[in-house]
Design a protein around this motif. Structure first.
Motif, PDB file in Angstrom:
ATOM      1  N   PRO A 190       0.794  -1.087   0.067  1.00 19.73           N
ATOM      2  CA  PRO A 190       0.114  -0.010  -0.035  1.00 19.73           C
ATOM      3  C   PRO A 190       0.874   1.301  -0.139  1.00 19.73           C
ATOM      4  O   PRO A 190       2.078   1.289   0.510  1.00 19.73           O
ATOM      5  N   ILE A 191       0.477   2.205  -0.648  1.00 16.97           N
ATOM      6  CA  ILE A 191       1.159   3.443  -0.762  1.00 16.97           C
ATOM      7  C   ILE A 191       1.816   3.996   0.666  1.00 16.97           C
ATOM      8  O   ILE A 191       2.845   4.623   0.822  1.00 16.97           O
ATOM      9  N   GLU A 192       0.723   3.884   1.629  1.00 14.13           N
ATOM     10  CA  GLU A 192       1.036   4.556   2.901  1.00 14.13           C
ATOM     11  C   GLU A 192       2.178   3.513   3.673  1.00 14.13           C
ATOM     12  O   GLU A 192       3.348   4.098   4.163  1.00 14.13           O
ATOM     13  N   LYS A 193       2.424   2.540   3.430  1.00 14.04           N
ATOM     14  CA  LYS A 193       3.680   1.621   3.792  1.00 14.04           C
ATOM     15  C   LYS A 193       4.656   1.964   3.055  1.00 14.04           C
ATOM     16  O   LYS A 193       5.899   1.828   3.400  1.00 14.04           O
ATOM     17  N   ALA A 194       4.663   2.076   1.682  1.00 13.10           N
ATOM     18  CA  ALA A 194       5.814   2.394   0.855  1.00 13.10           C
ATOM     19  C   ALA A 194       6.384   3.871   1.403  1.00 13.10           C
ATOM     20  O   ALA A 194       7.723   3.752   1.171  1.00 13.10           O
ATOM     21  N   LEU A 195       5.646   4.908   1.654  1.00 12.55           N
ATOM     22  CA  LEU A 195       6.184   5.868   2.155  1.00 12.55           C
ATOM     23  C   LEU A 195       6.446   6.153   3.727  1.00 12.55           C
ATOM     24  O   LEU A 195       7.026   6.941   4.288  1.00 12.55           O
ATOM     25  N   HIS A 196       6.302   4.880   4.483  1.00 11.25           N
ATOM     26  CA  HIS A 196       6.832   4.684   5.761  1.00 11.25           C
ATOM     27  C   HIS A 196       8.314   5.198   6.069  1.00 11.25           C
ATOM     28  O   HIS A 196       9.113   5.025   5.088  1.00 11.25           O
ATOM     29  N   GLU A 197       8.634   5.882   6.996  1.00 16.44           N
ATOM     30  CA  GLU A 197       9.910   6.349   7.076  1.00 16.44           C
ATOM     31  C   GLU A 197      11.174   5.322   7.138  1.00 16.44           C
ATOM     32  O   GLU A 197      12.189   5.663   6.931  1.00 16.44           O
ATOM     33  N   ASN A 198      10.850   4.116   7.729  1.00 15.76           N
ATOM     34  CA  ASN A 198      11.723   3.074   7.717  1.00 15.76           C
ATOM     35  C   ASN A 198      11.665   2.010   6.722  1.00 15.76           C
ATOM     36  O   ASN A 198      12.176   1.092   6.892  1.00 15.76           O
ATOM     37  N   THR A 199      10.765   2.345   5.685  1.00 19.91           N
ATOM     38  CA  THR A 199      10.980   1.408   4.545  1.00 19.91           C
ATOM     39  C   THR A 199      12.137   1.909   3.650  1.00 19.91           C
ATOM     40  O   THR A 199      11.965   2.944   3.147  1.00 19.91           O
ATOM     41  N   ILE A 200      12.852   1.002   3.364  1.00 15.83           N
ATOM     42  CA  ILE A 200      14.130   1.356   2.594  1.00 15.83           C
ATOM     43  C   ILE A 200      14.563   0.607   1.634  1.00 15.83           C
ATOM     44  O   ILE A 200      14.074  -0.635   1.508  1.00 15.83           O
ATOM     45  N   VAL A 201      15.344   1.086   0.409  1.00 20.45           N
ATOM     46  CA  VAL A 201      15.855   0.420  -0.794  1.00 20.45           C
ATOM     47  C   VAL A 201      17.379   0.224  -0.045  1.00 20.45           C
ATOM     48  O   VAL A 201      18.299   1.231   0.020  1.00 20.45           O
ATOM     49  N   ALA A 202      17.782  -0.905   0.286  1.00 17.87           N
ATOM     50  CA  ALA A 202      19.171  -0.947   0.948  1.00 17.87           C
ATOM     51  C   ALA A 202      20.022  -1.363   0.024  1.00 17.87           C
ATOM     52  O   ALA A 202      19.894  -2.085  -1.136  1.00 17.87           O
ATOM     53  N   TYR A 203      21.239  -0.972   0.301  1.00 18.54           N
ATOM     54  CA  TYR A 203      22.589  -1.420  -0.683  1.00 18.54           C
ATOM     55  C   TYR A 203      23.541  -2.054   0.257  1.00 18.54           C
ATOM     56  O   TYR A 203      24.517  -2.336  -0.312  1.00 18.54           O
ATOM     57  N   GLU A 204      23.658  -1.932   1.626  1.00 18.74           N
ATOM     58  CA  GLU A 204      24.389  -2.509   2.504  1.00 18.74           C
ATOM     59  C   GLU A 204      23.748  -3.608   3.435  1.00 18.74           C
ATOM     60  O   GLU A 204      22.605  -3.593   4.188  1.00 18.74           O
ATOM     61  N   TYR A 205      24.560  -4.709   3.831  1.00 21.89           N
ATOM     62  CA  TYR A 205      24.163  -5.783   4.581  1.00 21.89           C
ATOM     63  C   TYR A 205      25.278  -5.843   5.730  1.00 21.89           C
ATOM     64  O   TYR A 205      26.424  -6.177   5.411  1.00 21.89           O
ATOM     65  N   ASN A 206      24.925  -5.532   6.953  1.00 23.91           N
ATOM     66  CA  ASN A 206      26.000  -5.731   8.065  1.00 23.91           C
ATOM     67  C   ASN A 206      27.233  -4.869   7.652  1.00 23.91           C
ATOM     68  O   ASN A 206      28.306  -5.366   8.035  1.00 23.91           O
ATOM     69  N   GLY A 207      26.945  -3.688   7.008  1.00 23.05           N
ATOM     70  CA  GLY A 207      28.310  -2.663   6.996  1.00 23.05           C
ATOM     71  C   GLY A 207      29.084  -3.147   5.490  1.00 23.05           C
ATOM     72  O   GLY A 207      29.877  -2.408   5.205  1.00 23.05           O
ATOM     73  N   LYS A 208      28.613  -4.292   4.576  1.00 26.72           N
ATOM     74  CA  LYS A 208      29.161  -4.421   3.418  1.00 26.72           C
ATOM     75  C   LYS A 208      28.158  -4.504   2.295  1.00 26.72           C
ATOM     76  O   LYS A 208      26.980  -4.536   2.605  1.00 26.72           O
ATOM     77  N   PRO A 209      28.573  -4.538   1.090  1.00 28.15           N
ATOM     78  CA  PRO A 209      27.330  -4.541  -0.188  1.00 28.15           C
ATOM     79  C   PRO A 209      26.691  -5.692   0.333  1.00 28.15           C
ATOM     80  O   PRO A 209      27.152  -6.885   0.733  1.00 28.15           O
ATOM     81  N   ILE A 210      25.397  -5.627  -0.146  1.00 27.45           N
ATOM     82  CA  ILE A 210      24.574  -6.967   0.033  1.00 27.45           C
ATOM     83  C   ILE A 210      25.285  -8.069  -0.604  1.00 27.45           C
ATOM     84  O   ILE A 210      25.399  -8.119  -1.741  1.00 27.45           O
ATOM     85  N   PRO A 211      25.178  -9.057  -0.110  1.00 25.15           N
ATOM     86  CA  PRO A 211      25.594 -10.422  -0.689  1.00 25.15           C
ATOM     87  C   PRO A 211      24.739 -10.750  -2.054  1.00 25.15           C
ATOM     88  O   PRO A 211      23.585 -10.461  -1.746  1.00 25.15           O
ATOM     89  N   TYR A 212      25.225 -11.171  -2.736  1.00 23.19           N
ATOM     90  CA  TYR A 212      24.599 -11.669  -4.232  1.00 23.19           C
ATOM     91  C   TYR A 212      23.324 -12.570  -3.788  1.00 23.19           C
ATOM     92  O   TYR A 212      22.000 -12.549  -4.252  1.00 23.19           O
ATOM     93  N   LYS A 213      23.569 -13.710  -2.927  1.00 25.64           N
ATOM     94  CA  LYS A 213      22.206 -14.365  -2.664  1.00 25.64           C
ATOM     95  C   LYS A 213      21.359 -13.781  -1.782  1.00 25.64           C
ATOM     96  O   LYS A 213      20.179 -14.524  -1.628  1.00 25.64           O
ATOM     97  N   HIS A 214      21.453 -12.636  -1.347  1.00 30.04           N
ATOM     98  CA  HIS A 214      20.798 -11.989  -0.366  1.00 30.04           C
ATOM     99  C   HIS A 214      20.244 -10.645  -1.001  1.00 30.04           C
ATOM    100  O   HIS A 214      19.546  -9.715  -0.217  1.00 30.04           O
ATOM    101  N   GLY A 215      20.385 -10.569  -2.421  1.00 29.82           N
ATOM    102  CA  GLY A 215      19.474  -9.327  -3.050  1.00 29.82           C
ATOM    103  C   GLY A 215      20.413  -8.327  -3.917  1.00 29.82           C
ATOM    104  O   GLY A 215      19.900  -7.415  -4.280  1.00 29.82           O
TER     105      GLY A 215
END
Length: 352
Positions: free
Chosen positions: A158-183
């Motif tokens: 829903p657009i409301e959930k998409a606009l929630h302040e903590n819904t993010i497009v992530a590019y790091e996992y535990n301080g490093k680039p997201i592993p290939y198998k995790h997106g």
């Protein structure tokens, strides 16, 4: 062999596609290392095209945009620690049995994700009047035999959930680039919803004025309360309050005397308020001590209870409460696809 060199492994449920369960009973860290984070796939892993990577936003917007990895790194970022739980976690425990991957307790893991709030990106595109949902499409695709068609994995919010302040497009996992198998390179992270919403290998976002009807939205990830009817069906969304006994494990043999019972608890509404232990099948309950991760409102809670174990056979029950009044039930809500299991967890123990 030194203890430091004894390591757990993922538990294989299937290889094509790859589905692997986390060794959750042996992990005591707040952040799950990538080698122990559970793997859930519907299709084979996608082939990742050479850089530059980019993400598109189009549909009911003022200006379609194309966002590169470099763009993301120059936008305001947010870092969030949270558990991702497969909606089918604990499916193997349903009675009567249901079809699907027979997950036990290891289809949940926690990481610290860094990314850009989705609303920052949607503001760049400019939502037009009537925007109802945001559809997220990953790079992974394959044939669904039940429909005899090929689909990309796609889900909507829903657009409301998409606009929630903590819904993010992530590019790091535990301080490093997201592993290939995790997106890698981009993954949507949706706090407090089951992980089917956190689309991996994110490549396209479409803003629509109607309800999305893709098969991973309206066929899968739906609660069907009846075996032979679609009556009263409803979508799977928010994580149910849940917990796990990590140690001692089910059917363990342990020594008499002081023993530490420990585990984790998490929820999708509010925060964990209380965890209780029962040794008499739920007639009486005793409070466990809790440890929260400071400044991480979505992170799971660690709990423990010191038990004076006496000889004999025992059944340990655990249940968690959240601040919104939800508590784990004695019996799960049965549904024919086996989603959202959150009945009180138990471990049968023999003390010698």
């Amino acid at each position: 062999m030194k203890k430091d060199f004894i390591i757990p492994y993922l538990k294989t449920l299937s290889l094509d596609p790859e589905n692997q369960e986390s060794p959750i009973h042996f992990l005591d860290r707040w952040k799950t290392p990538k080698d122990y984070f559970y793997l859930r796939n519907h299709f084979a892993y996608p082939q990742i095209i050479p850089q530059p990577f980019y993400l598109t936003i189009q549909g009911n917007v003022k200006k379609p945009v194309k966002i590169t990895m470099n763009d993301l790194h120059h936008l305001p970022s947010k870092t969030i620690m949270l558990p991702l739980e497969c909606a089918g976690n604990n499916r193997a425990k349903f009675k009567p049995k249901v079809y699907g991957e027979q997950w036990e307790e290891g289809a949940v893991s926690q990481a610290k994700w860094k990314g850009v709030p989705l609303r920052e990106l949607l503001n760049r595109a400019g939502l037009l009047d009537g925007s109802k949902e945001a559809v997220f499409v990953g790079m992974d695709f394959g044939e669904r035999k039940d429909l005899e068609e090929t689909f990309y994995y796609g889900r909507s919010l829903p657009i409301e959930k998409a606009l929630h302040e903590n819904t993010i497009v992530a590019y790091e996992y535990n301080g490093k680039p997201i592993p290939y198998k995790h997106g890698f390179p981009f993954r949507l992270i949706v706090p407090q919803w089951y992980a089917m919403a956190s689309v991996k290998w994110l490549q396209n976002i479409f803003i629509i004025k109607h309800e999305f009807n893709g098969p991973f939205q309206t066929k899968d990830y739906v609660y069907y309360p009846y075996k032979d009817s679609d009556k009263d069906k409803r979508p799977v969304t928010t994580i149910n309050v849940n917990s796990t006994i990590q140690q001692p494990m089910n059917n363990s043999i342990i020594e008499e005397g002081p023993q530490m019972i420990k585990g984790i608890a998490w929820c999708g509404t509010g925060t964990i308020k209380e965890v209780e232990i029962s040794f008499d099948y739920g007639i009486s309950w005793r409070k466990a001590s809790l440890k929260w991760k400071e400044s991480e409102k979505y992170a799971w809670v660690k709990w423990q209870f010191e038990w004076q174990a006496v000889k004999g056979e025992h059944t340990i029950l655990v249940r968690a409460h959240d601040t919104e009044g939800h508590v784990q039930p004695l019996r799960p809500f049965w549904n024919r696809k086996g989603y959202g299991y959150n009945a009180v967890q138990k471990a049968n123990i023999k003390v010698e």
